[in-house]
Enzyme design. Structure first.
Site, PDB file in Angstrom:
ATOM      1  N   ASP A   1      12.991  -7.131  10.461  1.00  0.00           N
ATOM      2  CA  ASP A   1      12.483  -5.882   9.902  1.00  0.00           C
ATOM      3  C   ASP A   1      12.672  -4.683  10.826  1.00  0.00           C
ATOM      4  O   ASP A   1      11.724  -4.271  11.491  1.00  0.00           O
ATOM      5  CB  ASP A   1      10.981  -6.063   9.581  1.00  0.00           C
ATOM      6  CG  ASP A   1      10.436  -4.927   8.744  1.00  0.00           C
ATOM      7  OD1 ASP A   1      11.234  -4.130   8.252  1.00  0.00           O
ATOM      8  OD2 ASP A   1       9.203  -4.855   8.594  1.00  0.00           O
TER       9      ASP A   1
ATOM     10  N   GLU B   1       5.981  -9.067  -0.039  1.00  0.00           N
ATOM     11  CA  GLU B   1       4.789  -8.364   0.447  1.00  0.00           C
ATOM     12  C   GLU B   1       3.867  -7.947  -0.700  1.00  0.00           C
ATOM     13  O   GLU B   1       3.398  -6.821  -0.778  1.00  0.00           O
ATOM     14  CB  GLU B   1       5.204  -7.137   1.283  1.00  0.00           C
ATOM     15  CG  GLU B   1       6.025  -7.535   2.505  1.00  0.00           C
ATOM     16  CD  GLU B   1       6.371  -6.380   3.439  1.00  0.00           C
ATOM     17  OE1 GLU B   1       6.469  -5.241   2.953  1.00  0.00           O
ATOM     18  OE2 GLU B   1       6.545  -6.629   4.637  1.00  0.00           O
TER      19      GLU B   1
ATOM     20  N   GLU C   1       9.657   3.580  12.478  1.00  0.00           N
ATOM     21  CA  GLU C   1       8.462   2.735  12.362  1.00  0.00           C
ATOM     22  C   GLU C   1       8.237   1.876  13.611  1.00  0.00           C
ATOM     23  O   GLU C   1       7.122   1.777  14.110  1.00  0.00           O
ATOM     24  CB  GLU C   1       8.605   1.822  11.131  1.00  0.00           C
ATOM     25  CG  GLU C   1       7.504   0.791  11.020  1.00  0.00           C
ATOM     26  CD  GLU C   1       7.652  -0.118   9.791  1.00  0.00           C
ATOM     27  OE1 GLU C   1       8.600   0.074   9.013  1.00  0.00           O
ATOM     28  OE2 GLU C   1       6.802  -1.015   9.632  1.00  0.00           O
TER      29      GLU C   1
HETATM   30  C1  BDP Z   1       8.356  -2.805   6.563  1.00  0.00           C
HETATM   31  C2  BDP Z   1       7.249  -1.838   6.474  1.00  0.00           C
HETATM   32  C3  BDP Z   1       6.573  -1.793   5.145  1.00  0.00           C
HETATM   33  C4  BDP Z   1       7.607  -1.722   4.044  1.00  0.00           C
HETATM   34  C5  BDP Z   1       8.560  -2.879   4.182  1.00  0.00           C
HETATM   35  C6  BDP Z   1       9.718  -2.832   3.207  1.00  0.00           C
HETATM   36  O1  BDP Z   1       6.306  -2.146   7.468  1.00  0.00           O
HETATM   37  O2  BDP Z   1       5.708  -0.697   5.128  1.00  0.00           O
HETATM   38  O3  BDP Z   1       7.012  -1.721   2.796  1.00  0.00           O
HETATM   39  O4  BDP Z   1       9.149  -2.864   5.443  1.00  0.00           O
HETATM   40  O5  BDP Z   1      10.817  -2.550   3.658  1.00  0.00           O
HETATM   41  O6  BDP Z   1       9.182  -2.369   7.598  1.00  0.00           O
HETATM   42  O7  BDP Z   1       9.550  -3.088   2.042  1.00  0.00           O
END
Ligand code: BDP
Length: 722
Positions: free
Chosen positions: A384, A310, A412
């Site tokens: 996730d 990411e 989340e």
């Molecule tokens: C996701 C989230 C994000 C996090 C990412 C992570 O949306 O904000 O940075 O995981 O775990 O669930 O790195």
């Protein structure tokens, strides 16, 4: 008004105020309130009459303070504390080094195999009298044993469960705070970050200590205080000083501090031209940085790293592997006894591969290449933190590597802080999943506690749901998820039922009707959320970016961040084919798992659409068609929330006003949101199924377009703009 009257009114007001304050949720599960049963109460009073806490250190001081707080709260009488054993003692806490009686063979035997964090709580006879003892090998164990005893007393008012001998199954039990240095919290729904960087290190907010107490009381022994999307500034001298001040508060409570390390920090902070993990200057920079940190924080835990995921920098920027990156940091902290926790949450939009498969593709070839002080932290599922996912295949695929489990306590994808969703069943579902590697019985729990592959570095991490909200977690029931995480990281064989029972008793007292009602709500809540959000294995169909509310229509842009990528609804059917005819993600599991999940007839229905794309008229176990079953699940989710709301309403007289009203209002929101989910998803999917809704369910209201047009500029984490 006479002086007497003024005094009397004043006292009444103070009492009233303190009563109101007492139930705003701040005290969490450490309420130490008076029991209602006089017989039990008498026993508690006796126990706190004279307490010996043998030992002098900051941790023993913390134990003394907790005994005073608990004893006065539970009995109304301040306990008498002593440092040495005398004839009158009722309770003795210590170690063989600090108190002679703990050298007796019958106690030493109990302490033999329980390490520095384990404890024995039970009765011994001393000078003809029965004495309750909390015995441990070291001060950390004495602290945990004390909290165990206090929990027992509060939860049941008696000691019938004694003796107990316990030690944690997992050594690093960590909260991961996704806290930014500007005090916003990524995916945080309970206010701002607790860490007041502006006032640290000189001002120590009393809340830091209450945070440490709460964690220690459930066995959490590490806190990663910064976001995985890291800012390298936290590694600068100024911040290290601030972090050291926090570490000083946490230390007596057995909590080590960890930081997230931004991989490019040598460039941003150190001015180096590269962050290549094989470059000598880069390695030296990290090694010096580690020395600097350990000088300020001698018991610093280590680094947590999100790399090449990411948009975060990482070793792959230099054509190096995750092992190269992790090992470089591991070498920097290893002279100080530190660890590196390297996240397996890596995936890339540039790779044309099912996102669910990418972590295994990256990491399995590196098995056996990581240093001993590296742990790979794996999310419970391969996508996730969805309301439901099958376990991550990596747990069964890296026998030569220490694997840590990461779960998300913050909700989340589970209604954020407006919904009551008790997460222990979700955590347990993963822990109890059998990886079948090397053979059956190799559950995720046994992989991460090191018992399957004989590994000694073990960890479990929970992404925190804590913030500056007065009750810490936004929703009062969010506290139960923090509690459940700690209890499971300590002992993963506890059941969701056991943990909920403990939490309810500690939070609401021992009224059987309250207990039964609240437990019923909690235990039904996770399945309810799955049903009204993502039933039958559907996943990742929430609103774009903020993940608040439904968004099955989300498409366009990066495919693996859309919903259509995951549900694949079309005129023929719905679901992600992850069998050999599709992405073959199933091929990453052991044959015992792959075979079962690979056939829709044997695949548990809860994972059906995760692994299979099936026609709308596919016949389900219930005899209904897939389409009808989907509709019924959404409907069932709503029925359950309505039932939860009604159940709570029956507690109006039993639960204090403040907490009652908060939960009641939030349940009303939850009901509204559950209906929104059902309406939006069913209207959307109906375009493809082209079938009517079953007539006996509540019919979805509204028009699909209305739902699609909804915008949430105020959703947490979104910068408001119209
Ligand atoms: C996701 C989230 C994000 C996090 C990412 C992570 O949306 O904000 O940075 O995981 O775990 O669930 O790195």
């Amino acid at each position: 008004m006479t002086i007497r009257r003024i005094f009397f009114t004043g006292m009444c007001l103070i009492t009233l105020l303190s009563l109101l304050q007492a139930e705003d949720g701040y005290k969490l599960w450490l309420r130490y309130s008076h029991g209602s049963d006089p017989e039990k109460q008498e026993a508690v009073v006796k126990l706190f009459r004279k307490v010996v806490v043998a030992g002098s250190s900051a941790t023993f001081d913390a134990i003394r303070e907790e005994i005073l707080r608990a004893g006065s709260g539970m009995t109304g009488i301040t306990p008498v504390l002593q440092g040495e054993l005398s004839g009158q003692a009722s309770l003795v806490i210590g170690t063989p080094l600090t108190c002679e009686i703990f050298n007796r063979p019958e106690i030493k035997r109990q302490l033999e195999a329980i390490g520095p964090e384990g404890y024995f709580v039970g009765h011994v006879t001393h000078e003809g009298k029965k004495l309750l003892v909390v015995a441990a090998n070291a001060q950390a164990g004495a602290l945990y044993g004390t909290f165990h005893l206090l929990r027992m007393l509060q939860a049941s008012g008696n000691l019938s469960g004694l003796p107990v001998v316990e030690s944690p199954k997992i050594s690093h039990r960590l909260l991961n705070h996704w806290d930014n240095l500007d005090r916003t919290v990524e995916r945080g729904y309970a206010g701002f970050s607790l860490w007041n960087w502006h006032k640290l290190p000189d001002y120590i907010d009393p809340r830091y200590k209450d945070y440490a107490r709460a964690n220690a009381s459930i066995g959490i022994n590490g806190s990663v205080v910064t976001n995985v999307n890291a800012n390298s500034l936290v590694l600068s001298g100024d911040y290290i000083e601030k972090v050291a001040a926090l570490a000083d508060v946490f230390r007596p409570y057995g909590i080590r501090i960890y930081l997230t390390a931004r991989f490019s920090a040598p460039m941003e902070l150190g001015g180096l031209p590269s962050a290549d993990p094989l470059d000598a200057d880069v390695r030296a920079w990290w090694s010096n940085k580690a020395d600097e940190i350990y000088k300020a924080i001698p018991d610093f835990g280590g680094f947590l790293v999100k790399a090449n995921s990411e948009g975060q920098p990482g070793p792959q920027n230099y054509n190096r592997t995750h092992a190269d990156g992790a090992n470089m940091l591991a070498d920097a902290v290893s002279p100080h006894g530190g660890i590196v926790i390297w996240r397996a949450f890596v995936y890339s939009a540039e790779i044309e591969e099912d996102r669910a498969k990418q972590a295994n593709n990256e990491f399995v070839p590196l098995d056996g290449l990581f240093r001993e002080n590296v742990l790979i932290q794996v999310k419970n599922g391969p996508i996730d933190f969805q309301p439901r996912e099958p376990f991550h295949p990596l747990f069964g695929a890296m026998p030569e590597t220490s694997l840590a489990l990461e779960v998300q306590i913050t909700q989340e994808y589970l209604g954020q802080a407006t919904q009551l969703v008790y997460l222990a069943p979700l955590f347990k579902e993963c822990l109890d999943s059998d990886t079948y590697t090397p053979g059956s019985g190799s559950t995720v729990a046994r992989i991460i506690d090191g018992s399957v592959h004989g590994r000694s570095q073990t960890a479990m991490a929970g992404v925190s749901n804590i913030g500056t909200d007065r009750n810490w977690t936004g929703h009062l029931f969010g506290q139960a998820n923090w509690f459940a995480f700690g209890r499971l990281a300590w002992n993963h064989s506890l059941t969701s039922e056991e943990i909920s029972l403990e939490w309810i008793r500690l939070t609401f007292g021992d009224d059987p009707f309250v207990i039964e009602t609240v437990q019923g709500m909690m235990l039904a809540s996770r399945e309810a959320a799955v049903n009204y959000m993502t039933p039958l294995g559907l996943h990742h169909i929430m609103g774009r970016g903020h993940h608040y509310g439904p968004g099955p229509w989300v498409s366009g842009g990066r495919p693996d961040w859309t919903s259509v990528y995951y549900h694949k609804a079309d005129s023929l059917g719905i679901g992600f084919d992850r069998t050999a005819t599709g992405s073959d993600a199933l091929g990453q599991y052991a044959p015992g798992v792959a075979q079962k999940y690979g056939d829709p007839e044997t695949c548990p229905e809860k994972y059906l659409l995760w692994f299979h794309h099936l026609p709308w008229d596919y016949t389900m176990n219930s005899g209904y068609s897939l389409w009808d079953e989907i509709c019924r699940r959404y409907d069932l989710g709503i029925r359950t929330v309505e039932w939860m709301k009604k159940s709570w309403q029956e507690l109006g007289d039993q639960v204090d006003e403040e907490r009652y009203h908060q939960v009641q209002s939030l349940l009303t929101i939850q009901e509204k949101e559950a209906k929104w989910w059902r309406n939006a998803c069913l209207l959307y999917f109906q375009q493809f199924s082209r079938r009517p809704f079953p007539p006996d369910i509540e019919q979805p209201e509204g028009e699909l377009e209305e739902y699609e047009k909804m915008r949430f500029p105020y959703a947490p984490g979104i910068r408001p703009s119209w």
